[in-house]
Design an enzyme around this catalytic site. Structure first.
Site, PDB file in Angstrom:
ATOM      1  N   ASP A  61     -37.497  21.298 -14.087  1.00 29.28           N
ATOM      2  CA  ASP A  61     -37.885  22.449 -14.614  1.00 29.28           C
ATOM      3  C   ASP A  61     -39.153  22.624 -15.263  1.00 29.28           C
ATOM      4  O   ASP A  61     -39.407  21.576 -15.986  1.00 29.28           O
ATOM      5  CB  ASP A  61     -36.521  23.018 -15.406  1.00 29.28           C
ATOM      6  N   ASP A 117     -39.377  28.897 -11.635  1.00 26.99           N
ATOM      7  CA  ASP A 117     -40.243  27.759 -11.984  1.00 26.99           C
ATOM      8  C   ASP A 117     -39.380  26.591 -12.087  1.00 26.99           C
ATOM      9  O   ASP A 117     -39.616  25.674 -13.146  1.00 26.99           O
ATOM     10  CB  ASP A 117     -40.706  28.127 -13.463  1.00 26.99           C
ATOM     11  N   LYS A 133     -35.491  30.219 -29.805  1.00 26.69           N
ATOM     12  CA  LYS A 133     -35.582  30.009 -28.368  1.00 26.69           C
ATOM     13  C   LYS A 133     -36.061  31.154 -27.407  1.00 26.69           C
ATOM     14  O   LYS A 133     -37.003  31.027 -26.482  1.00 26.69           O
ATOM     15  CB  LYS A 133     -34.801  29.113 -27.678  1.00 26.69           C
TER      16      LYS A 133
END
Length: 1333
Positions: A1020, A1248, A1089
């Site tokens: 990742d 991604d 986050k």
């Protein structure tokens, strides 16, 4: 003008001598009652019906010469007016045999051959509807007459002058073309009016050897002329007829050089330099770029599109196609003539609409007369036949044995005179059934040795990122399947049968329960009800269709009757009953249900059309050879899937074309169909009210109710089921589920994408680029870019689609057991509705205060909302688990497509590897590979990554931790539900459990290195959006924060932002800020986050505050009364921290945002090209509301993609930075997948996050870093700047001192001010361990 006065005027002019123009005579076309001008040489040209603005006053007498001139001109117009009145008074039948025979007889009486085709090229004025008037010498001293006739003559002269100006514009345009462009000009029909095919020695393929007498085409001599030409082009685009606009959009004979095998050449346009002394010196570079600009066709595509007109044209085209599909040609002809006979309605018609009827008649023998009549109508409408028009005519000639060579020769000559090549017929036209063979047979009647050109083109891919990939290729190691060719073809036949059926019925995982007597009773009741409903709906539907078919049958107006005749009647009933089963207990929006029903009808119709056109047989033949590429990787390892399929298709050139160009149904039509069927369901479906309680009085009540509710302060139509139906469906626990075929994975590798119109499923419709319903701008961009520019994108999608999958059966069984045992919300398994909170009820005996009533209402609303969410989540999980259980013993594939930014997605919506933790845990690669030397270590590291426990530790420390907890890993694998349950505390518990089982299998094998693993290991990106920003700006600090630079430990940007925010909080707390003091001890990585992750993708402060508020509410001991103030404070600190940590990122983001704002403010939408050459356009426009008057209610459809509306400035500017970054991460992924498959790796991606086997993780990591560096070594921002200057500079106003000019100049200057970059060395990315980890 009345007929009486008209006759008297003709009588008064009867004795005047007419010797002015003896060469030209006028006669009436017996087919359509319009004037036809016939010259002495036999060439013919039709006039259009003139406007009703001519004077009826007899002109005053003048000199004899003036009388001759005016009489000669006036007689032509009066004759045209006479036949116009006759045409309006009569109801001609243009397709009847009487007209055809009468036309042939009239021409034979004149000693001519019966005419089939006419040319739109006349000697004088070329504008349709204006007579060819010779220019006569007049005395300058003659005074101007003020009589009505003279005033009329002035109007005629004015029209002639306007026509002359248009011809001069066309001449300017033609002069700007070089002589090298003549072949492409012939294809588009943009020749100068005095050009004739016979002027050059031409062979059949269209290769000309220009004679010395042929006119030379020169470029514009100077900048002043060039600037004048530029203005003419803008004016011409503004006043261009709507029919011609749509002709350019929908015409199949496009000027796409990729289809003709020639490179597209652009027009050289020079811009006049601004001489204003006040212009700043910074604009000199902009002016220099303007002078070097060459406009391309892609940039002009969307300028000529009118979305509202498109919807109406699509409706007409869809109606004609539906009528002809059911062989109701009379209804189609009535519709065409309804629009054609009216001058205003005729503007809605384009050449594709006429071609639709031509292609129908071309299938019939001896129907050349009908096609000839259509050519007359095309000319009368002011349109020009295109290649498809001539293909239909030639096809009919090929089917008719009695057609002479002279007729075919005349048709081919006319085709050449209109600027087309015979070879282009086979290169650009789309054929169905045996059309290609019939066209070829007609041509070979004249040229017996003619052979069509090869369909195989060898255009190189020009993108610098993949140029070497295609030119200096090594062997292509396509993944080899574990089964034989025969088995693969067997799976293909099964998939083909399923797609022909259109739906798939599978067993529900809830059917595994042992049915109780009550469940059996409910199932029996439901079955009896469905049987009755099916009979009732079938009877009512047939009656409704019969009455609709007889209503206004010959009026020509569009009706829904053809659409209700496309499928067998029982299939419509099945679609309605399916929608009845899937309706939520709380109801569904009428618009949503109507659109879903209409879409299902359209999908089934598209599949039936493909079967009818014999595409299936050709696909089966090609696929049988294509499958060898996937099962035999030794002999055919030099071909990519797209290349191999294209070669096979070129070898098998006969038969129908595989390109799918079905006319899309407008969204209004789709909704209209659905509302009519929903209306039948609401009115006719009944259920006894005592079916569940026999003690009640028997009474039949409706099953569905049409009601209204409010959403966002707007009244919305709603379809709600009766509680009796909801209870029966819930308690019956149906054993089967029915899905549309495109919802299911494929049983064979997908058909490779070879163009924007072909690929994905075998028969089911699929778009290459996903778009909002009704949006066409994305498809137009794809069609008008060169085929070679899409090679890399298509090949990447094909490689992703060729990844084979299978089900992890042990994990599936555990999930199903928990699902059927009331679920587990902590493990993301939603419970059934029986576990929903009970809705509070009002007690009539209790006295409530206003506050109590308010709280009770709020509690009821929350309970209903919770119940609706539980039902939605439960059904979603049921669909996923049922599909997985249905595929448990099969190998399957996910066909892929992309959104408008280039991000890839699997086509099946419910079950795919982009799903949640539950879905991903059930998936394994179908191709296994041994673990090798380091494979087991990668499995252990991947396991720790899934737990989320050691994100700030090195890979070595993660591996050591995995070895320390090996007992918990094995216990989880052996006793997942009865052991220590260590895996349940993971961030991704189900994937963790699947990885535990894989590690246990490897450890217990004799040799772990030789253990074959099917498990995908993930790598990742570390906040991938910020990685791209840091690479674009060469930001050293930002690059270090997101692991672009090598380091011993991974850098966590989220923890870094949290630490920075904590520093700001401490400073504010010392200054006495109350909310900063309250937040002491609550700021952590989890709180910030999501905001940090999404700020790079365009989240605003408002959205960020909502994200932080949600995280704070999850903290049990945080005071809830401070949630709002704390979230508002924290979002400001997060944005400030990011601005300090990523200075280059903020500059680039501001530049992109401001550029998009100015572009949208100028009235244009934001467009750009990805580094791979994929064109991107943002479809954000102001809302256009369309009202639909249905039988149930008036629906207001909101359209946000209408290109005729102004751009939505706020959405355009806010979406540009995240969309641009998304286009970069999709480019990086596509480059990685291409090189990984070249290296023989199995590869899958979730944007991604890249997946591969454990043994090939190191290879994938190396390729991933190399392609990231290669991508950002390109001048990405500089190329974007250059593209925007070139794209938006043609709108530069002509007056340098105007306010609008200064705004455009400021915008172009901003485009040229590319943000400065730092000193970060991109090559260091190759050494970064934690770039992707």
């Amino acid at each position: 003008m009345s007929m009486l006065r008209f006759s008297s005027l003709c009588y008064s002019l009867r004795g005047l001598p007419l010797t002015v123009n003896p060469i030209v005579s006028v006669t009436r076309c017996p087919c359509c009652l319009t004037l036809v001008e016939v010259s002495a040489t036999g060439r013919t040209g039709k006039w259009l019906v003139l406007k009703r603005n001519y004077s009826s006053i007899i002109p005053q007498k003048k000199t004899e010469e003036e009388q001759k001139c005016e009489a000669a001109r006036l007689l032509k117009v009066l004759e045209a007016r006479k036949w116009q009145l006759l045409t309006e008074a009569l109801e001609p039948e243009p397709f009847s045999a009487k007209h055809d025979s009468r036309a042939a007889l009239t021409e034979r009486e004149r000693g001519m051959e019966p005419r089939v085709f006419t040319s739109d090229k006349t000697v004088g004025d070329k504008r349709p509807g204006v007579p060819n008037i010779p220019k006569l010498a007049t005395d300058k001293n003659v005074s101007k007459s003020t009589s009505p006739a003279s005033r009329w003559m002035e109007k005629l002269k004015k029209e002639t002058s306007i026509t002359h100006k248009r011809q001069m514009k066309a001449a300017h345009k033609s002069k700007s073309w070089s002589s090298d462009n003549r072949d492409s000009n012939r294809m588009t029909g943009n020749f100068p009016k005095d050009f004739r095919w016979a002027d050059a020695e031409t062979d059949l393929a269209g290769n000309s050897r220009q004679s010395t007498d042929s006119p030379k085409i020169e470029k514009i001599p100077n900048k002043k002329a060039a600037n004048h030409f530029k203005m003419d082009m803008k004016t011409e685009r503004t006043v261009r007829p709507l029919a011609a606009v749509q002709h350019s959009v929908y015409s199949s004979s496009r000027t796409n050089s990729s289809k003709s095998g020639q490179a597209a050449e652009t027009t050289d346009v020079e811009f006049e330099e601004c001489s204003d002394e006040t212009t700043c010196a910074k604009g000199a570079e902009v002016d220099k770029q303007l002078n070097q600009w060459h406009p391309t066709e892609t940039m002009k595509v969307l300028a000529d599109v009118d979305s509202q007109l498109n919807d109406m044209q699509l409706s007409i085209l869809a109606y004609l196609e539906a009528c002809l599909y059911i062989e109701d040609v009379d209804r189609a002809q009535d519709c065409l003539m309804f629009y054609h006979h009216n001058v205003n309605r005729r503007k809605l018609l384009n050449i594709k609409i006429y071609n639709t009827l031509m292609h129908f008649w071309s299938k019939k023998r001896d129907s050349l007369k009908q096609i000839s009549n259509l050519f007359f109508l095309v000319e009368e409408a002011g349109l020009k036949p295109n290649l498809n028009s001539y293909a239909a005519a030639l096809e009919c000639m090929g089917r008719t044995d009695a057609v002479s060579q002279q007729v075919v020769k005349r048709c081919l000559q006319q085709l050449k005179e209109d600027g087309f090549r015979v070879d282009a017929l086979f290169q650009q036209c789309i054929f169905r059934e045996d059309e290609r063979e019939m066209v070829l047979a007609a041509i070979q009647k004249v040229h017996t040795d003619y052979h069509p050109p090869s369909m195989l083109t060898c255009e190189p891919c020009t993108s610098p990122l993949v140029k070497e990939f295609y030119t200096k290729r090594k062997s292509v190691m396509n993944p080899k399947m574990d089964f034989e060719l025969r088995e693969l073809l067997k799976n293909f036949n099964r998939q083909l049968e399923i797609e022909q059926e259109g739906t798939v019925t599978i067993n529900s995982v809830e059917a595994d329960k042992i049915p109780t007597p009550h469940i059996i009773k409910m199932r029996k009741i439901l079955q009896e009800l469905r049987s009755k409903w099916q009979k009732v709906l079938l009877r009512v539907f047939r009656e409704y269709k019969f009455s609709m078919g007889n209503m206004n049958q010959h009026s020509g107006k569009i009706s829904l009757y053809p659409y209700f005749s496309l499928l067998p009647d029982r299939e419509y009933i099945e679609i309605m009953l399916q929608s009845l089963t899937s309706i939520p207990p709380n109801g569904e929006s009428l618009l949503v249900m109507a659109r879903e029903i209409g879409t299902k009808i359209n999908n089934k119709y598209c599949i039936r059309k493909k079967v009818k056109t014999q595409m299936v047989n050709k696909i089966m033949t090609i696929y049988s050879s294509y499958a060898k590429l996937l099962t035999d990787s030794i002999e055919l390892n030099n071909f990519l899937p797209r290349e191999y399929w294209t070669n096979l298709e070129a070898e098998m050139s006969s038969g129908p074309s595989l390109i799918n160009e079905d006319s899309p149904w407008p969204s209004v039509l789709v909704v209209h169909l659905g509302t009519h069927l929903l209306d039948l369901m609401v009115k006719e479906l009944k259920v006894p009210c005592n079916i569940l309680n026999p003690e009640m009085e028997e009474k039949r009540i409706p099953v569905l109710y049409h009601m209204y509710t409010f959403r966002c302060n707007q009244q919305v139509g709603f379809i709600k089921p009766h509680p009796i139906l909801t209870q029966i469906l819930a308690e019956a626990v149906e054993p089967t589920l029915t899905f549309d075929v495109y919802v299911m994975p494929m049983l064979c590798p997908p058909v490779p994408w070879t163009s924007p119109h072909f690929g994905g499923y075998i028969l089911s419709p699929a778009k290459l680029m996903r778009s909002v319903e009704g949006a066409i701008q994305h498809q137009l961009l794809l069609e008008n870019c060169r085929s070679s520019d899409l090679y890399a994108v298509l090949d990447a999608l094909n490689q992703l689609g060729n990844c084979a999958w299978k089900i992890n059966q042990p994990v599936l069984d555990i999930i199903v057991s928990i699902f059927n045992d009331k679920g587990n919300e902590s493990l993301d398994i939603p419970p059934p509705l029986s576990e929903a909170p009970e809705i509070p009820k009002f007690s009539p005996k209790q006295n409530y205060s206003l506050l109590d009533k308010s709280q009770l209402k709020r509690a009821i609303t929350q309970c209903r909302k919770k119940t609706a969410e539980m039902h939605s989540l439960r059904m979603d999980t049921l669909y996923k688990l049922s599909i997985a259980n249905h595929m448990r013993d099969s190998i399957f594939w996910f066909p892929h497509n992309m959104d408008f930014r280039g991000r890839t997605y699997p086509c099946p919506p419910h079950f795919n590897h982009l799903g949640n933790d539950v879905t991903r845990a059930m998936l394994l690669f179908a191709i296994g590979k041994p673990l090798g030397k380091h494979g087991l270590n990668w499995l252990k590291i991947h396991l720790v990554n899934l737990t989320g426990l050691k994100k700030r530790h090195s890979l070595k420390q993660r591996l050591e931790y995995a070895n320390e907890i090996i007992d918990d890993i094995l216990d989880s694998a052996d006793n997942p539900l009865t052991g220590r349950k260590w895996w349940m505390n993971s961030d991704e518990p189900w994937q963790t459990l699947a990885c535990c089982m894989e590690i246990a299998n490897a450890l217990r094998s004799p040799d772990p290195a030789k253990c074959v693993s099917y498990f995908p290991v993930h790598q990742d990106g570390s906040c991938n959006g910020l990685q791209h920003y840091a690479a674009l700006g060469r930001d050293v600090i930002g690059a270090k924060s997101v692991n672009l630079m090598p380091s011993e430990l991974p850098q966590d940007v989220y923890s870094g932002v949290a630490m920075q925010v904590e520093e700001f909080r401490k400073q504010d707390a010392e200054r006495g800020v109350k909310i900063a003091q309250v937040l002491d001890g609550f700021i952590c990585r989890k709180v910030v986050k999501q905001t940090v992750m999404t700020v790079v993708y365009g989240v605003t402060r408002f959205g960020g505050r909502l994200q932080i508020e949600k995280r704070l509410r999850e903290i049990d001991n945080f005071p809830k009364e401070y949630v709002w103030d704390a979230s508002k404070y924290l979002v400001q600190q997060v944005f400030s921290s990011l601005k300090e940590m990523f200075t280059g990122t903020r500059e680039i983001q501001d530049w992109l945002t401001e550029s998009a704002r100015l572009i949208a403010k100028s009235g244009r939408t934001v467009e750009w090209l990805t580094p791979l050459g994929l064109p991107v356009i943002q479809p954000y426009h102001r809302i256009r509301r369309t009202s639909l008057k249905s039988t149930m209610q008036h629906l207001s459809l909101q359209v946000t993609h209408d290109v005729s509306m102004k751009p939505d400035t706020v959405k355009q500017k806010n979406a540009f930075p995240p969309n641009f970054i998304h286009s970069l991460d999709s480019t990086h992924m596509m480059l990685t997948v291409l090189h990984c498959c070249r290296a023989g790796l199995t590869f899958a991606s979730v944007h991604d996050c890249f997946w591969t086997h454990a043994i090939t993780v190191d290879t994938m990591n190396k390729i991933c870093r190399e392609q990231f560096v290669a991508l950002h070594n390109q001048p990405v921002l500089q190329n974007l700047s250059k593209f925007m200057v070139q794209k938006y500079s043609p709108d530069l106003p002509p007056h340098p001192k105007s306010k609008k000019f200064m705004e455009f100049q400021r915008m172009l200057e901003l485009f040229s001010k590319v943000p400065q970059t730092g000193e970060f060395d991109l090559e260091k990315v190759k050494e970064s361990t934690y770039f992707f980890s």
